[in-house]
Design a protein around this motif. Structure first.
Motif, mmCIF file in Angstrom:
data_model
loop_
_atom_site.group_PDB
_atom_site.id
_atom_site.type_symbol
_atom_site.label_atom_id
_atom_site.label_comp_id
_atom_site.label_asym_id
_atom_site.label_seq_id
_atom_site.Cartn_x
_atom_site.Cartn_y
_atom_site.Cartn_z
ATOM 1 N N VAL A 18 0.852 -1.192 0.000
ATOM 2 C CA VAL A 18 0.000 0.000 0.000
ATOM 3 C C VAL A 18 0.889 1.243 0.000
ATOM 4 O O VAL A 18 1.865 1.316 0.762
ATOM 5 N N PHE A 19 0.553 2.187 -0.868
ATOM 6 C CA PHE A 19 1.356 3.405 -1.028
ATOM 7 C C PHE A 19 0.503 4.630 -0.748
ATOM 8 O O PHE A 19 -0.654 4.684 -1.174
ATOM 9 N N CYS A 20 1.082 5.628 -0.055
ATOM 10 C CA CYS A 20 0.400 6.922 0.079
ATOM 11 C C CYS A 20 0.800 7.739 -1.145
ATOM 12 O O CYS A 20 1.950 8.171 -1.268
ATOM 13 N N MET A 21 -0.162 7.936 -2.043
ATOM 14 C CA MET A 21 0.148 8.450 -3.369
ATOM 15 C C MET A 21 0.774 9.837 -3.381
ATOM 16 O O MET A 21 1.594 10.143 -4.226
ATOM 17 N N SER A 22 0.346 10.704 -2.465
ATOM 18 C CA SER A 22 0.849 12.078 -2.533
ATOM 19 C C SER A 22 2.171 12.255 -1.772
ATOM 20 O O SER A 22 2.734 13.339 -1.757
ATOM 21 N N HIS A 23 2.664 11.181 -1.157
ATOM 22 C CA HIS A 23 3.943 11.279 -0.446
ATOM 23 C C HIS A 23 5.068 11.569 -1.436
ATOM 24 O O HIS A 23 5.087 11.010 -2.534
ATOM 25 N N ILE A 24 5.978 12.433 -1.005
ATOM 26 C CA ILE A 24 7.036 12.867 -1.932
ATOM 27 C C ILE A 24 7.920 11.703 -2.387
ATOM 28 O O ILE A 24 8.491 11.717 -3.477
ATOM 29 N N ASP A 25 8.025 10.662 -1.576
ATOM 30 C CA ASP A 25 8.853 9.519 -1.944
ATOM 31 C C ASP A 25 8.089 8.425 -2.699
ATOM 32 O O ASP A 25 8.633 7.344 -2.928
ATOM 33 N N CYS A 26 6.852 8.705 -3.065
ATOM 34 C CA CYS A 26 6.080 7.691 -3.795
ATOM 35 C C CYS A 26 6.544 7.634 -5.250
ATOM 36 O O CYS A 26 6.452 8.619 -5.983
ATOM 37 N N ILE A 27 7.066 6.486 -5.634
ATOM 38 C CA ILE A 27 7.508 6.285 -7.014
ATOM 39 C C ILE A 27 6.260 6.203 -7.900
ATOM 40 O O ILE A 27 5.268 5.587 -7.500
ATOM 41 N N PRO A 28 6.264 6.830 -9.084
ATOM 42 C CA PRO A 28 5.070 6.738 -9.943
ATOM 43 C C PRO A 28 4.770 5.296 -10.366
ATOM 44 O O PRO A 28 5.687 4.479 -10.492
ATOM 45 N N LEU A 29 3.502 5.007 -10.565
ATOM 46 C CA LEU A 29 3.099 3.673 -11.014
ATOM 47 C C LEU A 29 3.756 3.353 -12.350
ATOM 48 O O LEU A 29 4.215 2.246 -12.572
ATOM 49 N N GLY A 30 3.815 4.323 -13.252
ATOM 50 C CA GLY A 30 4.475 4.119 -14.538
ATOM 51 C C GLY A 30 3.624 3.308 -15.495
ATOM 52 O O GLY A 30 2.406 3.218 -15.339
ATOM 53 N N ASP A 31 4.302 2.679 -16.448
ATOM 54 C CA ASP A 31 3.597 2.015 -17.548
ATOM 55 C C ASP A 31 3.164 0.605 -17.141
ATOM 56 O O ASP A 31 3.767 -0.388 -17.531
ATOM 57 N N ILE A 32 2.104 0.531 -16.363
ATOM 58 C CA ILE A 32 1.629 -0.764 -15.864
ATOM 59 C C ILE A 32 1.121 -1.643 -17.008
ATOM 60 O O ILE A 32 1.260 -2.868 -16.979
ATOM 61 N N ASN A 33 0.564 -1.011 -18.041
ATOM 62 C CA ASN A 33 0.077 -1.798 -19.182
ATOM 63 C C ASN A 33 1.209 -2.570 -19.849
ATOM 64 O O ASN A 33 1.030 -3.709 -20.274
ATOM 65 N N SER A 34 2.364 -1.930 -19.921
ATOM 66 C CA SER A 34 3.514 -2.571 -20.532
ATOM 67 C C SER A 34 3.947 -3.802 -19.715
ATOM 68 O O SER A 34 4.326 -4.834 -20.281
ATOM 69 N N THR A 35 3.857 -3.682 -18.397
ATOM 70 C CA THR A 35 4.174 -4.819 -17.532
ATOM 71 C C THR A 35 3.208 -5.978 -17.762
ATOM 72 O O THR A 35 3.618 -7.125 -17.963
ATOM 73 N N VAL A 36 1.904 -5.677 -17.779
ATOM 74 C CA VAL A 36 0.897 -6.730 -17.942
ATOM 75 C C VAL A 36 1.041 -7.377 -19.328
ATOM 76 O O VAL A 36 1.015 -8.602 -19.467
ATOM 77 N N TYR A 37 1.253 -6.527 -20.333
ATOM 78 C CA TYR A 37 1.414 -7.003 -21.706
ATOM 79 C C TYR A 37 2.622 -7.941 -21.817
ATOM 80 O O TYR A 37 2.526 -9.040 -22.366
ATOM 81 N N THR A 38 3.751 -7.499 -21.254
ATOM 82 C CA THR A 38 4.973 -8.313 -21.289
ATOM 83 C C THR A 38 4.737 -9.675 -20.641
ATOM 84 O O THR A 38 5.127 -10.708 -21.185
#
Lengths: 123, 189
Positions: free
Chosen positions: B102-122
Motif C-alpha cells: 500500500v502506497f500513500c500516493m501524494s507522499h514525496i517519496d512515492c515512485i510513480p506507477l508508470g507504464d503498468i500496461n507494458s508490464t501486464v502485456y509483457t
C-alpha cells in the motif's frame, strides 16, 4: 469500454489461416533476462521492442521469451539468441535500438553483431 | 531501486512464474479520497514455508544459485514503506503466495506507477502457459483482463499471435484511459 466482441472477430479471421501455418522445426529462441537486475537496467523495453519487431516483420520461426538472472548482472539487459545447431550468442547492455539492429542483422540476415556481444565486451 | 512501481510488479510477478504458478492475479487499486494506491500480486504457485517467508524480505536471502542476493521483494517493500504505506506477504506451501503493498500516493517519496500496461502485456505475451487476471480500479470504477476468458473465445489461436497481442495492448490502453477518466473527475470536484 473495449469489448470482447472484437476478439471474436479476430478468432474467426485467424482460424481460417491456422491450417496454413506450418510448424517449422528450426525455431530460433530469443531470451531476455528479466530478473531484478535485468528489469532495473531496462529489460522491459528491450523485450517489448523484440516481440513487437518479431510480430511486425512476421518472423514465425522466432520465439521471444524471458528468463531469470544468469549471474552477469553488471551486463544487463542481456539478450541470448539460440539457434539450433549454432553456438549461443549473448548480447549485453542492450537497448531497444540495439535490439532492433539484432532483429534486422542477426535474425533476418544471419549476421551476428559482434560489437554488442559479451565476448567483445570482455575484450 | 526501480524507477516505476510497474517494474516492481513485473519483478515480483516473476517470482510467481518461478514458483510454477499457472494463474497470477495482479490488482492495482487507486483510492483518491484516502490517497492510497494498493498493489496486490497473488499466485497459485508452490508457496513458501513460514521459515522461507520470514527470510524473503531479507535482501541477502535468495533461492537462486547464480548470485547471492534477492532484491525483488525488499525493493518493493521499501518503496511502499518509504511512502508511509504498508507491506504484507502471505504464503502457504502448495497453495500460493499473496503480496500486498500500500502506497500513500501524494507522499514525496512515492515512485510513480508508470507504464503498468507494458508490464501486464509483457507478462501475458511471454508466458503463454500462464493465465493472468488483471484488475485496474480507480475509486470503485474498474476494468479486468482475464486471459482465461480470452482463451475461451480464441480456442487454439495463441495470445502471442500478432493480431491478438495488438488487441491486448489496445484493450489495456483504452480501458485504462476510461477508468482514469474517473480520476480527473475527482480532481475537478
Amino acid at each position: 469500454m473495449k469489448t470482447l466482441e472484437e476478439l471474436k472477430a479476430i478468432r474467426e479471421s485467424m482460424q481460417s489461416q491456422m491450417g496454413l501455418r506450418k510448424e517449422s522445426g528450426e525455431q530460433i529462441r530469443v531470451v531476455v533476462g528479466m530478473a531484478t537486475c535485468g528489469i532495473a537496467s531496462g529489460a522491459r523495453p528491450v523485450l517489448n521492442a523484440l516481440s513487437d519487431a518479431v510480430q511486425a516483420k512476421g518472423l514465425k520461426n522466432v520465439a521471444v521469451t524471458q528468463t531469470g538472472c544468469i549471474g552477469l548482472c553488471q551486463y544487463e539487459p542481456i539478450v541470448e539468441v539460440m539457434e539450433p545447431g549454432k553456438d549461443k550468442v549473448t548480447y549485453v547492455k542492450m537497448t531497444p535500438e540495439k535490439a532492433n539492429e539484432v532483429i534486422d542483422q542477426h535474425l533476418i540476415r544471419g549476421q551476428v553483431i559482434k560489437k554488442y556481444t559479451i565476448t567483445e565486451m570482455l575484450g | 531501486m526501480m524507477t516505476e512501481l510497474s517494474l516492481n510488479v513485473l519483478d515480483v510477478a516473476n517470482n510467481s512464474i518461478r514458483a510454477d504458478a499457472n494463474l497470477i492475479e495482479i490488482a492495482i487499486r487507486l483510492h483518491t479520497k484516502s490517497d492510497l494506491l494498493t498493489i496486490m500480486i497473488a499466485d497459485n504457485g508452490c508457496g513458501m514455508t513460514k521459515e522461507q517467508l520470514s527470510q524473503v524480505e531479507d535482501p541477502f536471502f535468495t533461492t537462486r544459485t547464480t548470485r547471492g542476493v534477492g532484491l525483488g521483494v525488499p525493493f518493493f517493500k521499501q518503496a511502499a514503506l518509504s511512502t508511509g504505506g504498508s507491506f504484507h506477504m502471505e504464503s502457504m506451501p502448495g497453495k500460493g503466495t499473496i503480496v500486498t503493498a500500500v502506497f500513500c500516493m501524494s507522499h514525496i517519496d512515492c515512485i510513480p506507477l508508470g507504464d503498468i500496461n507494458s508490464t501486464v502485456y509483457t507478462l501475458i505475451i511471454t508466458n503463454n502457459e500462464i493465465d493472468f487476471l488483471y484488475t485496474y480500479e480507480v475509486d470503485g470504477k474498474r476494468f479486468q483482463l482475464d486471459t482465461r476468458e480470452f482463451r475461451n473465445i480464441l480456442g487454439d489461436v495463441p495470445l502471442n499471435s500478432p493480431e491478438v497481442s495488438a488487441y491486448i495492448k489496445s484493450y489495456l490502453e483504452e480501458n485504462q484511459k476510461e477508468v482514469d477518466a474517473e480520476l480527473s473527475k475527482t480532481e475537478k470536484q
